[in-house]
Motif scaffolding. Structure first.
Motif, PDB file in Angstrom:
ATOM      1  N   PRO A 122      -0.949  15.692  18.971  1.00 55.30           N
ATOM      2  CA  PRO A 122      -1.437  14.555  17.234  1.00 55.30           C
ATOM      3  C   PRO A 122      -0.773  14.666  16.229  1.00 55.30           C
ATOM      4  O   PRO A 122       0.207  15.984  16.598  1.00 55.30           O
ATOM      5  CB  PRO A 122      -2.913  14.763  17.210  1.00 55.30           C
ATOM      6  CG  PRO A 122      -3.305  15.951  18.109  1.00 55.30           C
ATOM      7  CD  PRO A 122      -1.609  16.072  18.677  1.00 55.30           C
ATOM      8  N   PRO A 123      -0.104  13.547  15.576  1.00 54.91           N
ATOM      9  CA  PRO A 123       1.460  13.852  14.856  1.00 54.91           C
ATOM     10  C   PRO A 123       0.261  14.419  13.278  1.00 54.91           C
ATOM     11  O   PRO A 123       1.495  15.353  13.144  1.00 54.91           O
ATOM     12  CB  PRO A 123       1.191  11.860  13.908  1.00 54.91           C
ATOM     13  CG  PRO A 123       0.825  11.142  15.328  1.00 54.91           C
ATOM     14  CD  PRO A 123      -0.755  12.462  16.276  1.00 54.91           C
ATOM     15  N   ASN A 124      -1.123  14.304  13.307  1.00 55.55           N
ATOM     16  CA  ASN A 124      -1.072  15.610  12.162  1.00 55.55           C
ATOM     17  C   ASN A 124      -0.887  17.068  12.675  1.00 55.55           C
ATOM     18  O   ASN A 124      -1.090  17.189  11.440  1.00 55.55           O
ATOM     19  CB  ASN A 124      -2.480  15.135  11.868  1.00 55.55           C
ATOM     20  CG  ASN A 124      -3.525  13.732  11.558  1.00 55.55           C
ATOM     21  OD1 ASN A 124      -1.984  13.467  11.225  1.00 55.55           O
ATOM     22  ND2 ASN A 124      -4.386  13.807  11.499  1.00 55.55           N
ATOM     23  N   ASP A 125      -1.051  17.172  13.698  1.00 64.84           N
ATOM     24  CA  ASP A 125      -0.530  18.485  14.002  1.00 64.84           C
ATOM     25  C   ASP A 125       1.010  19.220  13.710  1.00 64.84           C
ATOM     26  O   ASP A 125       1.131  20.468  14.205  1.00 64.84           O
ATOM     27  CB  ASP A 125      -0.934  18.702  15.292  1.00 64.84           C
ATOM     28  CG  ASP A 125      -2.312  19.056  15.635  1.00 64.84           C
ATOM     29  OD1 ASP A 125      -3.488  18.822  14.582  1.00 64.84           O
ATOM     30  OD2 ASP A 125      -2.847  18.548  16.604  1.00 64.84           O
ATOM     31  N   LEU A 126       1.910  17.739  13.370  1.00 61.03           N
ATOM     32  CA  LEU A 126       3.285  18.079  13.092  1.00 61.03           C
ATOM     33  C   LEU A 126       3.733  18.405  12.052  1.00 61.03           C
ATOM     34  O   LEU A 126       5.090  18.505  11.849  1.00 61.03           O
ATOM     35  CB  LEU A 126       3.877  16.811  14.097  1.00 61.03           C
ATOM     36  CG  LEU A 126       3.549  17.690  15.906  1.00 61.03           C
ATOM     37  CD1 LEU A 126       4.185  15.991  16.481  1.00 61.03           C
ATOM     38  CD2 LEU A 126       3.746  18.196  16.165  1.00 61.03           C
ATOM     39  N   GLN A 127       2.166  17.262  11.089  1.00 60.81           N
ATOM     40  CA  GLN A 127       2.338  17.543   9.328  1.00 60.81           C
ATOM     41  C   GLN A 127       3.168  18.603   9.182  1.00 60.81           C
ATOM     42  O   GLN A 127       4.181  18.810   8.204  1.00 60.81           O
ATOM     43  CB  GLN A 127       2.019  16.559   8.776  1.00 60.81           C
ATOM     44  CG  GLN A 127       1.514  16.703   7.610  1.00 60.81           C
ATOM     45  CD  GLN A 127       2.961  15.107   7.503  1.00 60.81           C
ATOM     46  OE1 GLN A 127       2.295  13.911   8.393  1.00 60.81           O
ATOM     47  NE2 GLN A 127       3.283  15.454   6.556  1.00 60.81           N
ATOM     48  N   GLY A 128       3.105  19.993   9.195  1.00 53.99           N
ATOM     49  CA  GLY A 128       3.633  21.076   9.099  1.00 53.99           C
ATOM     50  C   GLY A 128       5.008  21.149   8.828  1.00 53.99           C
ATOM     51  O   GLY A 128       6.229  21.589   7.638  1.00 53.99           O
ATOM     52  N   TYR A 129       5.998  20.984  10.318  1.00 54.63           N
ATOM     53  CA  TYR A 129       6.975  20.961  10.905  1.00 54.63           C
ATOM     54  C   TYR A 129       8.293  20.203  10.005  1.00 54.63           C
ATOM     55  O   TYR A 129       8.626  20.340   9.640  1.00 54.63           O
ATOM     56  CB  TYR A 129       7.071  20.580  12.665  1.00 54.63           C
ATOM     57  CG  TYR A 129       8.263  21.206  12.921  1.00 54.63           C
ATOM     58  CD1 TYR A 129       8.750  21.877  12.019  1.00 54.63           C
ATOM     59  CD2 TYR A 129       9.192  20.201  13.823  1.00 54.63           C
ATOM     60  CE1 TYR A 129      10.342  22.048  13.107  1.00 54.63           C
ATOM     61  CE2 TYR A 129       9.812  21.077  14.347  1.00 54.63           C
ATOM     62  CZ  TYR A 129      10.546  21.534  13.852  1.00 54.63           C
ATOM     63  OH  TYR A 129      12.128  21.975  14.997  1.00 54.63           O
ATOM     64  N   SER A 130       6.674  18.679   9.896  1.00 60.28           N
ATOM     65  CA  SER A 130       7.909  17.203   9.322  1.00 60.28           C
ATOM     66  C   SER A 130       7.892  17.735   7.753  1.00 60.28           C
ATOM     67  O   SER A 130       9.299  17.538   7.364  1.00 60.28           O
ATOM     68  CB  SER A 130       7.121  16.492   9.246  1.00 60.28           C
ATOM     69  OG  SER A 130       7.120  15.266   8.444  1.00 60.28           O
ATOM     70  N   ASP A 131       6.809  18.434   6.759  1.00 62.89           N
ATOM     71  CA  ASP A 131       7.390  18.883   5.686  1.00 62.89           C
ATOM     72  C   ASP A 131       8.819  19.578   5.563  1.00 62.89           C
ATOM     73  O   ASP A 131       9.183  20.399   4.293  1.00 62.89           O
ATOM     74  CB  ASP A 131       6.057  19.439   4.826  1.00 62.89           C
ATOM     75  CG  ASP A 131       5.183  18.220   4.653  1.00 62.89           C
ATOM     76  OD1 ASP A 131       5.518  16.786   5.117  1.00 62.89           O
ATOM     77  OD2 ASP A 131       3.504  18.786   5.469  1.00 62.89           O
ATOM     78  N   PHE A 132       8.329  21.259   6.411  1.00 57.88           N
ATOM     79  CA  PHE A 132       9.295  22.293   6.017  1.00 57.88           C
ATOM     80  C   PHE A 132      10.787  21.294   6.870  1.00 57.88           C
ATOM     81  O   PHE A 132      11.808  21.261   6.454  1.00 57.88           O
ATOM     82  CB  PHE A 132       9.211  23.594   7.557  1.00 57.88           C
ATOM     83  CG  PHE A 132      10.283  24.453   7.574  1.00 57.88           C
ATOM     84  CD1 PHE A 132       9.807  25.380   6.755  1.00 57.88           C
ATOM     85  CD2 PHE A 132      11.359  23.683   8.533  1.00 57.88           C
ATOM     86  CE1 PHE A 132      11.590  25.880   6.782  1.00 57.88           C
ATOM     87  CE2 PHE A 132      11.898  25.009   8.578  1.00 57.88           C
ATOM     88  CZ  PHE A 132      12.478  26.040   8.023  1.00 57.88           C
ATOM     89  N   MET A 133      11.018  20.689   7.588  1.00 55.36           N
ATOM     90  CA  MET A 133      12.551  19.818   8.564  1.00 55.36           C
ATOM     91  C   MET A 133      12.768  19.222   6.658  1.00 55.36           C
ATOM     92  O   MET A 133      14.228  19.362   6.278  1.00 55.36           O
ATOM     93  CB  MET A 133      12.618  18.998   9.486  1.00 55.36           C
ATOM     94  CG  MET A 133      12.105  20.008  10.727  1.00 55.36           C
ATOM     95  SD  MET A 133      12.822  19.114  12.188  1.00 55.36           S
ATOM     96  CE  MET A 133      11.298  18.054  12.379  1.00 55.36           C
ATOM     97  N   LYS A 134      12.029  18.388   6.397  1.00 55.28           N
ATOM     98  CA  LYS A 134      12.046  17.785   4.811  1.00 55.28           C
ATOM     99  C   LYS A 134      12.492  18.355   4.237  1.00 55.28           C
ATOM    100  O   LYS A 134      13.113  17.516   3.376  1.00 55.28           O
ATOM    101  CB  LYS A 134      11.402  16.272   4.422  1.00 55.28           C
ATOM    102  CG  LYS A 134      10.978  15.642   5.631  1.00 55.28           C
ATOM    103  CD  LYS A 134       9.674  14.351   5.894  1.00 55.28           C
ATOM    104  CE  LYS A 134       9.678  13.380   6.328  1.00 55.28           C
ATOM    105  NZ  LYS A 134       8.519  12.684   6.267  1.00 55.28           N
ATOM    106  N   SER A 135      12.372  19.449   3.543  1.00 58.49           N
ATOM    107  CA  SER A 135      12.078  20.396   2.601  1.00 58.49           C
ATOM    108  C   SER A 135      13.402  20.730   2.071  1.00 58.49           C
ATOM    109  O   SER A 135      14.322  21.094   1.481  1.00 58.49           O
ATOM    110  CB  SER A 135      10.965  21.386   2.053  1.00 58.49           C
ATOM    111  OG  SER A 135      11.017  22.403   2.868  1.00 58.49           O
ATOM    112  N   LYS A 136      13.951  21.323   3.348  1.00 54.97           N
ATOM    113  CA  LYS A 136      15.488  21.427   3.964  1.00 54.97           C
ATOM    114  C   LYS A 136      16.867  20.189   3.988  1.00 54.97           C
ATOM    115  O   LYS A 136      17.786  20.602   3.204  1.00 54.97           O
ATOM    116  CB  LYS A 136      15.790  21.793   5.334  1.00 54.97           C
ATOM    117  CG  LYS A 136      14.717  23.551   5.148  1.00 54.97           C
ATOM    118  CD  LYS A 136      14.648  24.374   3.805  1.00 54.97           C
ATOM    119  CE  LYS A 136      13.541  25.747   4.606  1.00 54.97           C
ATOM    120  NZ  LYS A 136      14.321  26.161   3.416  1.00 54.97           N
TER     121      LYS A 136
END
Length: 210
Positions: free
Chosen positions: A105-119
């Protein structure tokens, strides 16, 4: 001897190709699949792979590559083009693919998404271009090794005007930049460099165990 090491010893930067020999579609497909399986930072693959077959187009590119004969004589010319810049869509598109491929589910990937975008998002435009270009060189290494394993000759080339390549191939309007090119095919018997002994640093001078 290890056959993989044998094949790496067999390969060299081919200077003259046999114009009568073409890489088969099956071998080309395998080579491109191997290249597409290359590692990349975060798995984002911020580049495209262009296979230039058209003879007229390659003749047009040749002056932009210092007139080197490999551009027109090789079976195919491969251009690894990095994304000149990117926004959050680079991460979003990748994670959409992850979600669909792995059934997450996309929501389960939100943390990884936020991490990559922060970098990645805070990088300057020049830093983004440098980072994406570096990713193409990981793919380049895999392409060269896979080609050697298939007994396909290659010549990786940085000797070209990327701005002219971008113009001729219409890359700039796609947000792409020609980072490195590779001529592939089969060596000509007239290429004297195939007989030169391979020169590399000794393992003792190159490798340090800590």
């Amino acid at each position: 001897m290890n056959s993989y090491i044998d094949n790496l010893n067999w390969r060299y930067a081919t200077k003259k190709f046999d114009t009568s020999k073409k890489v088969s579609q099956d071998d080309l497909d395998n080579l491109l699949e191997a290249t597409s399986l290359s590692a990349s930072s975060y798995g984002l693959q911020p580049y495209e792979i262009l296979v230039v077959e058209d003879a007229a187009l390659r003749a047009k590119l040749q002056p932009a590559a210092w007139g080197q004969s490999q551009i027109t004589e090789a079976s195919h010319l491969i251009v690894l083009a990095n994304q000149s810049t990117f926004g959050e869509e680079l991460v979003d598109n990748y994670l959409d693919n992850v979600s669909e491929t792995r059934g997450i589910p996309p929501n389960d990937l939100q943390g990884y998404s936020d991490f990559m975008k922060s970098k990645l998002m805070p990088l300057s435009e020049s830093a983004k271009a440098t980072w994406t270009a570096r990713q193409t060189y990981i793919a380049l290494g895999n392409l060269l090794s896979a080609a050697a394993d298939l007994k396909i000759d290659t010549c990786p080339m940085e000797g070209f005007d990327s701005a002219q390549f971008n113009e001729i191939l219409g890359l700039s309007e796609k947000g792409l930049n020609a980072a490195v090119i590779v001529a592939i095919g089969y060596r000509s018997t007239e290429d004297k460099t195939q007989h030169y002994k391979k020169v590399r640093k000794t393992k003792e001078s190159l490798i340090t165990y800590i």
